[in-house]
Design a protein around this motif. Structure first.
Motif, PDB file in Angstrom:
ATOM      1  N   ASP A  67       1.320  -0.856  -0.458  1.00  0.00           N
ATOM      2  CA  ASP A  67       0.032  -0.279   0.015  1.00  0.00           C
ATOM      3  C   ASP A  67       0.755   0.941  -0.048  1.00  0.00           C
ATOM      4  OD1 ASP A  67      -2.460  -1.460   0.387  1.00  0.00           O
ATOM      5  OD2 ASP A  67      -3.006  -1.206   2.706  1.00  0.00           O
ATOM      6  N   ALA A  68       1.707   1.354   1.042  1.00  0.00           N
ATOM      7  CA  ALA A  68       2.673   1.813   0.658  1.00  0.00           C
ATOM      8  C   ALA A  68       3.534   2.946  -0.514  1.00  0.00           C
ATOM      9  CB  ALA A  68       3.880   1.844   1.817  1.00  0.00           C
ATOM     10  N   ASP A  69       3.926   1.567  -1.365  1.00  0.00           N
ATOM     11  CA  ASP A  69       4.885   1.780  -1.899  1.00  0.00           C
ATOM     12  C   ASP A  69       3.334   1.813  -2.810  1.00  0.00           C
ATOM     13  OD1 ASP A  69       6.891   0.758  -0.906  1.00  0.00           O
ATOM     14  OD2 ASP A  69       6.648  -1.111  -2.002  1.00  0.00           O
ATOM     15  N   ALA A  70       2.174   1.768  -3.636  1.00  0.00           N
ATOM     16  CA  ALA A  70       1.375   2.689  -4.688  1.00  0.00           C
ATOM     17  C   ALA A  70       1.139   4.080  -3.821  1.00  0.00           C
ATOM     18  CB  ALA A  70       0.187   2.096  -4.620  1.00  0.00           C
ATOM     19  N   LEU A  71       1.099   4.395  -2.510  1.00  0.00           N
ATOM     20  CA  LEU A  71       0.447   5.893  -2.229  1.00  0.00           C
ATOM     21  C   LEU A  71       1.966   6.515  -2.185  1.00  0.00           C
ATOM     22  CD1 LEU A  71      -1.211   4.978   1.481  1.00  0.00           C
ATOM     23  CD2 LEU A  71      -2.331   6.462  -1.143  1.00  0.00           C
ATOM     24  N   ASP A  72       2.891   5.978  -2.480  1.00  0.00           N
ATOM     25  CA  ASP A  72       4.564   6.828  -2.494  1.00  0.00           C
ATOM     26  C   ASP A  72       4.592   7.642  -4.603  1.00  0.00           C
ATOM     27  OD1 ASP A  72       5.081   6.938  -0.104  1.00  0.00           O
ATOM     28  OD2 ASP A  72       6.983   5.190  -0.362  1.00  0.00           O
ATOM     29  N   SER A  73       3.965   6.193  -5.216  1.00  0.00           N
ATOM     30  CA  SER A  73       3.945   6.462  -6.479  1.00  0.00           C
ATOM     31  C   SER A  73       3.178   7.545  -6.934  1.00  0.00           C
ATOM     32  CB  SER A  73       3.736   5.012  -7.162  1.00  0.00           C
ATOM     33  OG  SER A  73       3.710   5.116  -9.113  1.00  0.00           O
ATOM     34  N   TRP A  74       1.754   7.778  -6.811  1.00  0.00           N
ATOM     35  CA  TRP A  74       0.366   8.499  -7.032  1.00  0.00           C
ATOM     36  C   TRP A  74       1.141   9.759  -6.596  1.00  0.00           C
ATOM     37  CZ3 TRP A  74      -5.032   7.348  -3.946  1.00  0.00           C
ATOM     38  CH2 TRP A  74      -5.588   8.400  -4.852  1.00  0.00           C
ATOM     39  N   ALA A  75       1.555   9.751  -5.268  1.00  0.00           N
ATOM     40  CA  ALA A  75       2.594  10.849  -5.063  1.00  0.00           C
ATOM     41  C   ALA A  75       3.113  11.849  -5.483  1.00  0.00           C
ATOM     42  CB  ALA A  75       2.616  11.036  -3.365  1.00  0.00           C
ATOM     43  N   ARG A  76       4.374  10.881  -5.850  1.00  0.00           N
ATOM     44  CA  ARG A  76       5.176  11.536  -7.418  1.00  0.00           C
ATOM     45  C   ARG A  76       4.671  12.075  -8.455  1.00  0.00           C
ATOM     46  NH1 ARG A  76       7.985   6.993  -5.081  1.00  0.00           N
ATOM     47  NH2 ARG A  76       7.248   5.883  -6.405  1.00  0.00           N
ATOM     48  N   GLN A  77       3.725  11.194  -8.944  1.00  0.00           N
ATOM     49  CA  GLN A  77       3.259  11.162 -10.139  1.00  0.00           C
ATOM     50  C   GLN A  77       1.842  12.745 -10.190  1.00  0.00           C
ATOM     51  OE1 GLN A  77       0.909   8.366 -11.545  1.00  0.00           O
ATOM     52  NE2 GLN A  77       2.873   6.351 -11.459  1.00  0.00           N
ATOM     53  N   ALA A  78       1.870  12.754  -8.960  1.00  0.00           N
ATOM     54  CA  ALA A  78       0.788  13.873  -8.525  1.00  0.00           C
ATOM     55  C   ALA A  78       1.141  14.964  -8.073  1.00  0.00           C
ATOM     56  CB  ALA A  78      -0.326  13.502  -7.525  1.00  0.00           C
TER      57      ALA A  78
END
Length: 345
Positions: A251-262
């Motif tokens: 979950d944390a990896d997915a949220l980190d990826s989302w944050a980098r893109q946003a």
């Protein structure tokens, strides 16, 4: 799982300890010696961090066994923290045991443990600094660490007690460090299995008295906390916590990826964060962007806690004209004209 072979035989888990996803990177050592066109380059070197305890001795034995099949060189490093009388002599004993297993190079590195962050954190920082230096000095491709499933469960509980976020609850990664230097092949094994592997091979082990010293938080958790949880909830707590760590990491990896893109979409042409666009993001994504921005401005990651990010977040979600927020590392966050400015104070 490590099975129980006959005395003197290598545990069966040696066949899987370095198997995927723990396979070693194909990179050559960082500073390979010069070779002539007819000389073969040296095989990659893998080091094991060995304290002399059951977990790391079992791993040292597994590495020595697997290295011959994988065509790699195997060595070992033990770190002398200097926190107990005779620690230098014990370190030399560990070096001798590693050499008996066929590990070369095998050496002891003495460190000075500071006080920053408390005794456990200071010892950990000194240990990893020594391991980093040893890996660089020897041109090692990877350093193996003997953390087990029990260690993972303890790490999750410690993060939970601190009220940390999901990244802290994800525990230790199987692969971490710059370039994936650190590998933890035993995260799926329990502590008793590692000890059993040493017993069946007649490998001497050293039980660090600090592991039972109630002055240390992790020791209290190990001796009192986890047994109490198992008594109240039944067996399987350690396995459940380790499983929680993996789920949290995903979950944390997915949220980190989302944050980098946003992040690019919430900055203006000057690179400043726009509060209105940040407000529209889910809190978990927004706070990751704020944390990254604070670290980029100079806030030390290890000193930046959830409460700091929550205060900065209120400049976006609860704006009532409040003043600047002071962060570790002399970093200041303040709202100016609809923009969030995070910089050195």
């Amino acid at each position: 799982m490590l099975s129980a072979p006959s005395p003197g035989a290598a545990p069966a888990a040696h066949d899987t300890a370095l198997a995927p996803p723990y396979e070693l990177p194909g990179a050559t050592p960082q500073e390979p010696p010069q070779t002539t066109p007819h000389e073969r380059p040296p095989s990659p070197l893998v080091l094991v961090a060995c304290s002399g305890g059951a977990d790391s001795m079992a791993l040292a034995s597994a590495l020595a066994f697997e290295a011959r099949k994988l065509g790699i060189r195997a060595g070992g490093i033990t770190v002398d923290h200097g926190l107990q009388p005779g620690s230098d002599l014990r370190a030399e004993e560990v070096v001798l045991r590693m050499r008996e297993l066929g590990l070369e190079p095998a050496e002891s590195v003495a460190v000075t443990v500071g006080r920053a962050g408390g005794p456990e954190a200071a010892a950990r920082d000194a240990r990893y600094a020594a391991l980093d230096a040893a890996a660089t000095r020897h041109g090692a491709t990877a350093v193996l660490l003997g953390h087990t499933r029990d260690d993972q469960a303890e790490t999750v509980l410690l993060g939970l007690a601190r009220g940390s976020g999901i990244r802290s609850l994800s525990g230790m990664a199987a692969v971490s460090g710059a370039g994936g230097r650190y590998r933890r092949p035993f995260l799926g094994l329990d502590r008793q299995t590692a000890r059993k592997a040493c017993m069946v091979q007649s490998l001497p082990v050293w039980d660090d008295p600090h592991n039972a010293d109630p002055a240390y938080t992790r020791s209290r958790l190990r001796q009192e906390g986890l047994p109490a949880l198992e008594k109240a909830l039944g067996k399987g707590v350690v396995e459940a916590l380790a499983r929680t760590a993996q789920l949290s990491r995903d979950d944390a990896d997915a949220l980190d990826s989302w944050a980098r893109q946003a992040e690019a979409a919430v900055r203006d042409s000057a690179g400043l964060l726009e509060c209105a666009k940040l407000y529209a993001l889910p809190p978990a994504v927004r706070r990751r962007i704020l944390r990254r921005a604070a670290i980029e401005a100079g806030a030390p990651a290890g000193a930046l806690f959830a409460r700091h990010i929550e205060e900065v977040d209120r400049l976006i979600t609860g704006w009532r004209g409040q003043g600047a927020i002071n962060l570790p590392g002399k970093v200041v966050a303040q709202r100016q004209g609809g923009r969030l400015v995070i910089r050195q104070g």
